[in-house]
Design an enzyme around this catalytic site. Structure first.
Site, PDB file in Angstrom:
ATOM      1  N   GLU A 127     -23.687  19.947 -28.366  1.00  0.00           N
ATOM      2  CA  GLU A 127     -22.781  18.805 -28.240  1.00  0.00           C
ATOM      3  C   GLU A 127     -22.332  18.619 -26.797  1.00  0.00           C
ATOM      4  OE1 GLU A 127     -20.952  17.398 -32.078  1.00  0.00           O
ATOM      5  OE2 GLU A 127     -20.006  19.359 -31.820  1.00  0.00           O
ATOM      6  N   GLU A 147     -23.944  22.869 -37.799  1.00  0.00           N
ATOM      7  CA  GLU A 147     -22.692  22.631 -38.514  1.00  0.00           C
ATOM      8  C   GLU A 147     -22.886  22.417 -40.014  1.00  0.00           C
ATOM      9  OE1 GLU A 147     -21.754  21.756 -34.254  1.00  0.00           O
ATOM     10  OE2 GLU A 147     -23.454  21.402 -35.596  1.00  0.00           O
TER      11      GLU A 147
END
Length: 273
Positions: A127, A147
């Site tokens: 990210e 995730e």
């Protein structure tokens, strides 16, 4: 190239040093594969601010210590109800958006940011990577959004940014499968721009930074700003915005110096004026 001018700022999990006109930020928690911590986030945000505020800095390199880039959030600490470095909590309390700025979700440095990736660059690491401008990885680097495998959401901007940076089918596969991607795969789908032998990512990133540093800084910053601010515009709107950014560059002393240096067959000396 001018060599290291010594450490400036930083925290226990984020080191800062200068090499010529390049600010090098190193995620420095190798025992945890540089998993994100409060000291790391505070140090990152302060590093971005230092680069923004210091005109002597012309580029930024982001890397990790100990053969890893970043393994994402510290899930063990998260499960235990806290993170290392609670003494930094006053900074977070004063600016509840600090962690998003640190991760380049809510902040874009005006100087180019080059990522030098070795080893794992997963979850929150990938990210953060999305907020960088140029990306170099060692051949053994690993990328991915894990995730969903933990029942979590990649809330660092990935469901918005990734589909704008690589083809949507690849973005959805990365986000929905949670599987690891090799450096070769990441290069093939366009997530990164360079793959080099393991251990060589930082040197390659610094070489790219040196090329950027040799260019007119006002021009470099205007080009970066124009690319991002026009990304979501229609073509006609973007072209109009480009003129607003671009024409003032031609009226600078740096632009005149660039032309003089070319005519005189010498390296230009830019002064940001």
């Amino acid at each position: 190239m001018d060599r290291d001018t010594g450490p400036r700022g930083g925290t226990e999990h984020l080191t800062v040093r200068r090499e010529g006109a390049t600010l090098i930020l190193t995620l420095n928690r190798p025992e945890a594969r540089n998993a994100l911590s409060l000291p790391m986030l505070v140090g990152l945000y302060d590093g971005w601010l230092e680069a923004d505020e210091d005109d002597a800095v012309r580029s930024i390199v982001l890397t990790g210590a100990g053969g890893a880039f970043c393994a994402g959030m510290d899930l063990k600490a998260l499960a235990g109800g806290g993170m290392d470095g609670q003494r930094h909590r006053d900074r977070m309390k004063a600016d509840p958006d600090l962690h998003w700025k640190a991760m380049l979700r809510h902040h874009r440095p005006r100087k180019p940011v080059i990522a030098a990736v070795e080893g794992p660059c997963v979850a929150g690491g990938t990210e953060i990577l999305q907020g960088t401008d140029i990306r170099v990885a060692g051949a053994g680097a690993v990328f991915g959004y894990y995730e969903v495998r933990r029942g979590l959401f990649p809330i660092g901007g990935s469901t918005v940014r990734l589909q704008r940076q690589i083809p949507r089918t690849h973005a959805l596969e990365m986000l929905l499968t949670g599987r690891p991607y090799t450096a070769a795969e990441a290069l093939r789908i366009g997530l990164i721009g360079h793959v080099v032998p393991d251990g060589a990512a930082l040197e390659q990133a610094l070489s790219l930074a040196e090329r950027i540093n040799a260019c007119g800084p006002l021009a470099v910053e205007a080009v970066k700003a124009s690319v991002y601010e026009t990304a979501a515009m229609a073509e006609a709107e973007g072209l109009a915005a480009e003129l607003v950014r671009g024409w003032p560059v031609f009226d600078t002393e740096d632009a005149r110096e660039g032309a003089r240096a070319f005519a005189e067959k010498r390296d230009p000396v830019y002064r940001r004026v």
